[in-house]
Design a protein around this motif. Structure first.
Motif, short mmCIF file in Angstrom:
data_model
loop_
_atom_site.label_atom_id
_atom_site.label_comp_id
_atom_site.label_asym_id
_atom_site.label_seq_id
_atom_site.Cartn_x
_atom_site.Cartn_y
_atom_site.Cartn_z
N ASN A 51 0.81 -1.22 0.00
CA ASN A 51 0.00 0.00 0.00
C ASN A 51 0.85 1.26 0.00
OD1 ASN A 51 -2.35 -1.57 0.24
ND2 ASN A 51 -2.07 -1.71 2.46
N THR A 74 -5.83 -3.58 -6.14
CA THR A 74 -5.64 -4.02 -4.77
C THR A 74 -6.96 -3.95 -3.99
OG1 THR A 74 -4.42 -3.67 -2.71
CG2 THR A 74 -4.95 -1.70 -4.01
N SER A 76 0.19 0.94 -9.94
CA SER A 76 0.69 -0.43 -9.87
C SER A 76 1.39 -0.83 -11.16
CB SER A 76 -0.45 -1.41 -9.57
OG SER A 76 -1.39 -1.44 -10.62
N LEU A 81 1.84 1.89 -3.59
CA LEU A 81 0.74 2.26 -4.47
C LEU A 81 0.24 3.68 -4.23
CD1 LEU A 81 -1.29 -1.07 -4.30
CD2 LEU A 81 -0.03 -0.22 -6.28
N ALA A 82 0.21 4.07 -2.98
CA ALA A 82 -0.33 5.39 -2.63
C ALA A 82 0.74 6.43 -2.36
CB ALA A 82 -1.22 5.25 -1.39
N TYR A 84 -5.00 0.66 1.42
CA TYR A 84 -4.94 1.55 0.27
C TYR A 84 -6.17 2.44 0.23
CZ TYR A 84 -4.96 3.30 -4.48
OH TYR A 84 -5.00 4.13 -5.57
N ASP A 105 -4.86 3.31 -8.68
CA ASP A 105 -3.87 2.24 -8.50
C ASP A 105 -3.68 1.41 -9.77
OD1 ASP A 105 -6.34 0.74 -8.19
OD2 ASP A 105 -5.15 -0.84 -7.25
#
Length: 600
Positions: A326, A529, A353, A329-330, A534, A349
């Motif tokens: 996470n 995800t 990703s 991704l963030a 996330y 994402d």
């Protein structure tokens, strides 16, 4: 793969503008990390950033022969055949590169040469004798190319940022540009920024002292299909074998992107066969705490992991999983990189990703084969098989993530976006080529296929291009070979669904090289995800944006809808219905904040 940029001005001596031309070129540095070149003449400047893939030493650009100077991005997969023809007609080559083949093809055939190329490409060619610039783009729009007429000439680049780097262009966005961004309409030729255009796939643009002119060299056409189902399946396989073999040509390490779905699994298996003794490398993406804990959602019935490993074992490829958390991704850094790669709002994402996956792959490979566009070519999405979506007076994917996500915007803006999308849909329908005696069912399915091949696929190809080029990774898309696209487009829908399932032709063509689990698996989109961490991160960011009185996006949001989205219980949200609108609103906010376009 490379990035190109340049400037033509008939009233200015561009040999004195090298600094500006170089600044435009250097915005393409991520696309071409291996080399930089700039050519200037009295009225033209052509810049190139190179990702060296074929003929590492000889394929340096810009490349000049006689009156013509070329900058080129992409790959021409039939360059060996073209080279043999050109040599037989008196051309003498100095390099092994496909770039020189493209350049000499222009010298042999003039501006019509683009129709002879099989590949993914964008090019700019300055003919000093004619004082003309020729811009061109591949048939499916795999490689991007933007241009902006200036009155005295033109600015151009692989991405909008190259044009934005020139002080003679100002970033302005009108209402139509905003609606184009928000609806993901992907109107052919639309460049979002006022005064900027995309070269339409399958077109060339000529720039001269008289102005610009656009010429179409390729389009989907309607043809009678005379092969029965077994013959059609055989021909699809023959085409795929040839396409994969052509697209394995590389002087640098190559791999495949493997999701465990039919498309990527087929390419991995066919590539491994074509390589013979040398097993192909493959990579897949997964998420922390996902494998083993997957819960079916709106679009995804099964996790990718088990199917990926079935294929890797069946094919005996050299496989690696890239597992993302996470925090990655963030992360603000990843999101900023994604935004700057796109020059437009991102897809949450789905973008971050993909970017992070490509960054890991690039440490070991320079070229990757992707299954992108097989769903558009063969009819793989669920809405192809949903009577309601097929009958709707709208783009058939509007009920999914690519058509949703505007719930947090101001109601008036949402209404305008809906009207804009409907107008673009009806506009697209007027382009569809039909056979005169086709049944209503076949006519409608031809329309659905055409919409995907000329609108939706270009949105996804843009995403893949920007995320891969952000790390200097060349991604090839074999299912976009125009021979396969033309053949399957004209195959009756009854053939495409001959076994009652999605992508029947592709499944039948490659079943012999795949494990049964993958042959039986239903379509599953690119993974997202499901980790609540996330979701919490994107909610926290939206809460901060909504509380920032200086945020440019505030005037475009519906405060009540934002509060409702933030008040929903964490972990109970639907990814498509609830999380996508948050990601879309954040992406729009980030874009307005970073690019600060003048709104008019």
């Amino acid at each position: 793969m490379c990035g190109i940029a340049g400037w033509v001005d008939y009233e200015r001596d561009l040999t004195k503008e090298r600094a500006t031309a170089l600044a435009m070129t250097r915005t393409m540095a991520r696309r071409g990390p291996d080399d930089e070149g700039l050519w200037t003449g009295p009225h033209a400047a052509l810049g190139h950033r190179r990702l060296a893939v074929i003929d590492i030493e000889g394929g340096v650009q810009p490349m000049t022969e006689g009156p013509a100077t070329l900058v080129y991005s992409g790959e021409t997969y039939n360059f060996h055949e073209l080279r043999r023809y050109l040599e037989a007609h008196g051309h003498r080559f100095r390099t092994r590169s496909d770039t020189e083949v493209v350049l000499r093809s222009y010298l042999e055939w003039g501006g019509d040469f683009a129709g002879r190329l099989n590949g993914m490409y964008a090019f700019a060619l300055w003919d000093a004798g004619r004082e003309e610039l020729l811009l061109g783009r591949d048939r499916m729009g795999i490689k991007p190319l933007f241009y902006a007429p200036t009155g005295n000439g033109v600015l151009f680049g692989s991405e909008p940022k190259a044009i934005l780097a020139n002080p003679h262009f100002t970033a302005r966005v009108g209402e139509e540009g905003l609606l184009e961004v928000l609806t993901n309409a992907k109107t052919p030729g639309h460049g979002v920024f006022t005064g900027m255009h995309e070269v339409i796939p399958g077109h060339t643009v000529t720039v001269s002292r008289e102005g610009t002119s656009d010429r179409r060299y390729w389009a989907l056409t309607a043809r009678e299909h005379t092969d029965d189902v077994p013959a059609t399946v055989r021909h699809v396989r023959e085409l795929l074998d040839d396409i994969v073999e052509r697209q394995l040509i590389s002087d640098v390490p190559l791999c495949t992107l493997l999701s465990g779905g039919l498309d990527s699994s087929a390419l991995t298996a066919l590539a491994d066969r074509a390589l013979g003794r040398d097993h192909v490398r493959s990579f897949a993406v997964d998420f922390v705490d996902e494998t083993g804990g997957f819960v079916p959602d709106d679009l995804r019935e099964t996790a990718d992991g088990p199917y990926v490993h079935d294929v890797a074992e069946h094919v005996a490829c050299d496989h690696s999983d890239v597992v993302l958390g996470n925090d990655q991704l963030a992360s603000p850094e990843a999101m900023r990189t994604v935004l700057r790669a796109r020059d437009l709002p991102a897809m949450g994402d789905m973008d971050s990703s993909l970017y992070l996956l490509f960054a890991e792959i690039r440490k070991q490979s320079t070229v990757a084969l992707s299954g992108e566009s097989a769903d558009e070519v063969f009819g793989g999405y669920r809405w192809f098989h949903d009577p309601g979506a097929v009958a709707a007076d709208a783009f058939p994917w509007t009920s999914a993530a690519l058509g949703q996500g505007l719930d947090l915007l101001d109601p008036d803006l949402r209404a305008k976006a809906g009207a804009y999308q409907r107008d673009r849909y009806h506009e697209a329908l007027t382009e569809v080529p039909h056979l005169p005696d086709a049944s209503p069912r076949e006519r409608r399915m031809r329309e659905i296929c055409y919409l995907h091949l000329t609108r939706m696929v270009r949105l996804l190809l843009d995403r893949k291009d920007r995320m891969s080029m952000a790390v200097g990774l060349e991604v090839r898309v074999p299912f976009c070979d125009h021979r396969l696209v033309e053949y399957v487009f004209n195959t009756p829908w009854s053939h495409k669904t001959y076994d009652g399932r999605e992508k029947s032709l592709l499944r039948g063509a490659v079943a012999d090289v795949l494990p049964d689990s993958v042959v039986r698996r239903r379509k599953s989109p690119y993974p997202a995800t499901q980790n609540p961490g996330y979701e919490q991160a994107v909610r926290d960011r939206l809460r901060a944006v909504a509380a920032d009185s200086s945020a440019p996006v505030r005037d475009f949001l519906d405060p009540d809808a934002v509060r409702a989205a933030l008040d929903r219980p964490l972990g109970k949200a639907s990814i498509q219905r609830d999380r996508v609108p948050i990601e879309r609103a954040l992406a729009f906010a980030d874009w307005l904040d970073e690019y600060r376009p003048a709104l008019a």
